[in-house]
Design an enzyme around this catalytic site. Structure first.
Site, PDB file in Angstrom:
ATOM      1  N   GLY A 184      19.597  43.893 -19.523  1.00  0.00           N
ATOM      2  CA  GLY A 184      18.956  43.158 -20.624  1.00  0.00           C
ATOM      3  C   GLY A 184      17.729  42.370 -20.194  1.00  0.00           C
ATOM      4  O   GLY A 184      17.277  41.478 -20.904  1.00  0.00           O
ATOM      5  N   LYS A 202       2.364  36.137 -20.574  1.00  0.00           N
ATOM      6  CA  LYS A 202       2.861  34.822 -20.145  1.00  0.00           C
ATOM      7  C   LYS A 202       1.758  34.042 -19.443  1.00  0.00           C
ATOM      8  O   LYS A 202       1.646  32.822 -19.614  1.00  0.00           O
ATOM      9  CB  LYS A 202       4.070  35.007 -19.237  1.00  0.00           C
ATOM     10  CG  LYS A 202       5.277  35.577 -19.983  1.00  0.00           C
ATOM     11  CD  LYS A 202       6.317  36.123 -19.035  1.00  0.00           C
ATOM     12  CE  LYS A 202       7.566  36.583 -19.776  1.00  0.00           C
ATOM     13  NZ  LYS A 202       8.481  37.379 -18.928  1.00  0.00           N
ATOM     14  N   GLY A 304      17.250  37.518 -19.633  1.00  0.00           N
ATOM     15  CA  GLY A 304      18.672  37.631 -19.967  1.00  0.00           C
ATOM     16  C   GLY A 304      18.978  36.878 -21.251  1.00  0.00           C
ATOM     17  O   GLY A 304      18.298  35.895 -21.574  1.00  0.00           O
TER      18      GLY A 304
HETATM   19  N1  LIG Z   1      15.661  39.626 -23.154  1.00  0.00           N
HETATM   20  C1  LIG Z   1      15.048  38.677 -22.472  1.00  0.00           C
HETATM   21  O1  LIG Z   1      15.382  38.391 -21.316  1.00  0.00           O
HETATM   22  C2  LIG Z   1      13.920  37.905 -23.084  1.00  0.00           C
HETATM   23  C3  LIG Z   1      13.440  36.772 -22.427  1.00  0.00           C
HETATM   24  C4  LIG Z   1      12.384  36.047 -22.985  1.00  0.00           C
HETATM   25  C5  LIG Z   1      11.835  36.449 -24.177  1.00  0.00           C
HETATM   26  N2  LIG Z   1      12.314  37.563 -24.801  1.00  0.00           N
HETATM   27  C6  LIG Z   1      11.701  37.933 -26.069  1.00  0.00           C
HETATM   28  O2  LIG Z   1      12.625  37.677 -27.096  1.00  0.00           O
HETATM   29  C7  LIG Z   1      12.479  38.648 -28.140  1.00  0.00           C
HETATM   30  C8  LIG Z   1      13.806  39.369 -28.333  1.00  0.00           C
HETATM   31  O3  LIG Z   1      14.178  39.978 -27.114  1.00  0.00           O
HETATM   32  P1  LIG Z   1      15.583  40.726 -26.969  1.00  0.00           P
HETATM   33  O4  LIG Z   1      15.737  41.020 -25.526  1.00  0.00           O
HETATM   34  O5  LIG Z   1      16.635  39.981 -27.683  1.00  0.00           O
HETATM   35  O6  LIG Z   1      15.234  42.072 -27.737  1.00  0.00           O
HETATM   36  P2  LIG Z   1      16.254  43.123 -28.398  1.00  0.00           P
HETATM   37  O7  LIG Z   1      15.531  44.396 -28.536  1.00  0.00           O
HETATM   38  O8  LIG Z   1      17.566  43.083 -27.674  1.00  0.00           O
HETATM   39  O9  LIG Z   1      16.505  42.468 -29.834  1.00  0.00           O
HETATM   40  C9  LIG Z   1      15.620  42.534 -30.902  1.00  0.00           C
HETATM   41  C10 LIG Z   1      16.452  42.790 -32.156  1.00  0.00           C
HETATM   42  O10 LIG Z   1      15.618  42.622 -33.278  1.00  0.00           O
HETATM   43  C11 LIG Z   1      15.905  43.686 -34.170  1.00  0.00           C
HETATM   44  N3  LIG Z   1      14.742  43.946 -35.021  1.00  0.00           N
HETATM   45  C12 LIG Z   1      13.580  44.534 -34.671  1.00  0.00           C
HETATM   46  N4  LIG Z   1      12.766  44.631 -35.745  1.00  0.00           N
HETATM   47  C13 LIG Z   1      13.437  44.081 -36.783  1.00  0.00           C
HETATM   48  C14 LIG Z   1      13.132  43.886 -38.152  1.00  0.00           C
HETATM   49  N5  LIG Z   1      11.988  44.312 -38.664  1.00  0.00           N
HETATM   50  N6  LIG Z   1      14.051  43.285 -38.930  1.00  0.00           N
HETATM   51  C15 LIG Z   1      15.218  42.865 -38.424  1.00  0.00           C
HETATM   52  N7  LIG Z   1      15.581  43.033 -37.126  1.00  0.00           N
HETATM   53  C16 LIG Z   1      14.681  43.628 -36.324  1.00  0.00           C
HETATM   54  C17 LIG Z   1      16.252  44.863 -33.297  1.00  0.00           C
HETATM   55  O11 LIG Z   1      16.998  45.814 -33.995  1.00  0.00           O
HETATM   56  C18 LIG Z   1      17.034  44.195 -32.173  1.00  0.00           C
HETATM   57  O12 LIG Z   1      18.405  44.102 -32.477  1.00  0.00           O
HETATM   58  C19 LIG Z   1      11.331  39.547 -27.708  1.00  0.00           C
HETATM   59  O13 LIG Z   1      10.142  39.058 -28.253  1.00  0.00           O
HETATM   60  C20 LIG Z   1      11.321  39.389 -26.197  1.00  0.00           C
HETATM   61  O14 LIG Z   1      10.049  39.628 -25.627  1.00  0.00           O
HETATM   62  C21 LIG Z   1      13.340  38.289 -24.291  1.00  0.00           C
HETATM   63  N1  LIG Z   2      11.166  41.496 -19.837  1.00  0.00           N
HETATM   64  C1  LIG Z   2      11.004  40.121 -19.483  1.00  0.00           C
HETATM   65  C2  LIG Z   2      11.980  39.279 -20.227  1.00  0.00           C
HETATM   66  C3  LIG Z   2      11.756  37.804 -20.054  1.00  0.00           C
HETATM   67  O1  LIG Z   2      10.589  37.387 -20.688  1.00  0.00           O
HETATM   68  C4  LIG Z   2      11.212  39.982 -17.985  1.00  0.00           C
HETATM   69  O2  LIG Z   2      11.646  40.938 -17.345  1.00  0.00           O
HETATM   70  O3  LIG Z   2      10.908  38.925 -17.444  1.00  0.00           O
END
Ligand SMILES: NC(=O)c1ccc[n+]([C@@H]2O[C@H](COP(=O)([O-])OP(=O)(O)OC[C@H]3O[C@@H](n4cnc5c(N)ncnc54)[C@H](O)[C@@H]3O)[C@@H](O)[C@H]2O)c1
Ligand SMILES: N[C@@H](CCO)C(=O)O
Ligand code: NA
Length: 432
Positions: A184, A202, A304
């Site tokens: 993740g 970032k 994560g």
């Molecule tokens: N995973 C990480 O470690 C992490 C860390 C920092 C920031 N982020 C950011 O946080 C955000 C979410 O990341 P994530 O890892 O949870 O992603 P993810 O892909 O696991 O979750 C995104 C969810 O949003 C849903 N989605 C997408 N378009 C949609 C819409 N139009 N309507 C409703 N639902 C919709 C998807 O189906 C999915 O379930 C991203 O912008 C990512 O860059 C993630």
């Molecule tokens: N994909 C990003 C998630 C956190 O922003 C990373 O690997 O750092």
């Protein structure tokens, strides 16, 4: 009074935010002074199978209606659209927004910050940079009375995880990337991680806050880790160094003496003694140098679901406290125009590996090119090998600090020499 919180997206991070909002509701109400109510979770498919036991009645596909009834909107869908429209809609309604969407923020920061100001709302995004690590609030608030001169950090967990596994276990790039996706850490399209775009987003956000301006992706020089081979990693280890993908933003002057800020992301060689060399796995770390504070370092989990949800919740509580007490947010009154300097204006050190014919005068010829471009050599190491075609040598040259443009033209001229069979790698070096 109850504050209505709308959640958009229920993936890795969104599902953890929902869990905290539901499981910790009493504790959160005590910390804020008023209860938070999770009014709904916008998803693409209400019936999709999901982990955890979030109440099904919270799910909706009508994100717009959810946004319109909210005091605070938490956007965790990712992607540029519809996330961008939803955030503008919320801010236009006067609702504050928390997001982790660095790609969207870096693409549209001036427009989104203006919409927040116009709507009298807050836009917070601690989760967007270095996951759980509190880094944006310390820059924006704790260091608001100082002058930041440099920000240097490992801000992408996926690439650090890959480079660390290549260094520690000699792992293959593709296999480790698949593991990072499974855990993740990676973006939905992991090209954003390995090509450096995620770190560049970032870097744009860090530079904007650190230098009181609004930079976007176009202001960031970006090189990812796809060109880094197992040989590069092994060569670094032999030299007592390690390769990390760094985001660097620093106040500097161009050749004409004009002040500006240089923002860049690229693979970087660090001595194993450097504190950032010890940042392993998907961990992140950010160094900040400020005129009065001196050097500060922030370290923790950069990716994560649960760690990132922690940062999201910090922003939600901060906004909710402001709403419940009527106190304003801590956003910048007026961004200032700051010149973004191109990569050619940055000063750095290079490590250059080249394969040359082992014959008299080769070293002098190469050293002469460095001298003509005003680039000073710090160390030169030669390893001789013999093959059927005669003697061959591998040279590893590390330079002193020089202007990027001079370093690049030195390498370009060396590549043209008949005695140079190949320039096998050029990696920038940070630290002593
Ligand atoms: N995973 C990480 O470690 C992490 C860390 C920092 C920031 N982020 C950011 O946080 C955000 C979410 O990341 P994530 O890892 O949870 O992603 P993810 O892909 O696991 O979750 C995104 C969810 O949003 C849903 N989605 C997408 N378009 C949609 C819409 N139009 N309507 C409703 N639902 C919709 C998807 O189906 C999915 O379930 C991203 O912008 C990512 O860059 C993630
Ligand atoms: N994909 C990003 C998630 C956190 O922003 C990373 O690997 O750092
Ligand atoms: Na953070």
């Amino acid at each position: 009074m109850t504050l209505k919180v709308a959640l958009l997206g229920c993936g890795n991070v969104g599902s953890q935010v929902a869990r905290i909002l539901l499981d910790e509701s009493e504790e959160l109400a005590a910390r804020i002074g008023v209860p938070l109510e999770l009014t709904g979770i916008a998803v693409r498919n209400v019936d999709a199978p999901r982990e955890g036991d979030l109440p099904r009645e919270l799910f909706t596909t009508d994100a717009e209606a959810l946004v319109d009834g909210a005091d605070v909107v938490v956007e965790l869908m990712g992607g540029l659209e519809p996330a961008g429209s939803m955030i503008l809609r919320a801010l236009g309604n006067g609702a504050s927004v928390v997001t982790g969407n660095k790609a969207l923020l870096a693409a549209r920061l001036p427009e989104l910050t203006k919409a927040a100001r116009d709507g009298g709302a807050e836009l917070l995004y601690e989760a967007a940079v270095a996951g759980a690590i509190p880094i944006l609030r310390p820059i924006r608030e704790s260091l608001a009375g100082d002058h930041i001169t440099k920000v240097l950090g490992i801000v992408n967990g996926t690439t650090n995880f890959i480079l660390d596994a290549m260094d520690t276990h000699g792992s293959q790039f593709d296999a480790v990337l698949a593991e990072a996706q499974q855990l993740g850490y990676a973006e939905a399209d992991p090209t954003a991680d390995v090509a450096g775009h995620d770190a560049a987003s970032k870097a744009a956000l860090l530079a904007s806050l650190a230098f009181h301006t609004t930079f976007d992706l176009e202001n960031v020089y970006c090189e990812g880790i796809t060109g880094i081979s197992a040989d590069d990693v092994a060569g670094a280890a032999e030299a007592g160094m390690v390769i990390k993908l760094l985001a660097i933003a620093e106040r500097t002057t161009d050749t004409a003496g004009n002040e500006g800020v240089n923002v860049r992301v690229h693979p970087t060689l660090l001595s194993r003694e450097h504190p950032l060399a010890a940042v392993r796995g998907a961990f992140n770390a950010v160094f900040v140098e400020a005129e009065n504070a001196g050097e500060l370092m922030f370290y923790g989990q950069g990716a994560g679901g649960a760690p990132t949800a922690s940062a999201v919740m910090g922003d939600v509580v901060s906004i909710a406290r402001g709403l419940s007490t009527g106190a304003g947010g801590g956003s910048e009154a007026q961004p200032r125009p700051t010149r973004a300097l191109g990569i050619e204006e940055s000063t750095t050190r290079y490590s250059i590996s080249l394969e040359v014919t082992d014959e008299t005068g080769v070293l002098a010829e190469i050293a002469g090119i460095f001298a003509r471009h005003g680039v000073s050599i710090e160390t030169m190491r030669q390893t001789i090998s013999a093959d059927d075609n005669g003697g061959q040598a591998r040279l590893r040259i590390i330079t002193h600090e020089g202007r990027e443009a001079a370093l690049a033209s030195t390498v370009a001229e060396i590549e043209q020499l008949a005695v140079v069979e190949a320039v096998s790698s050029v990696v920038r070096v940070e630290g002593k």
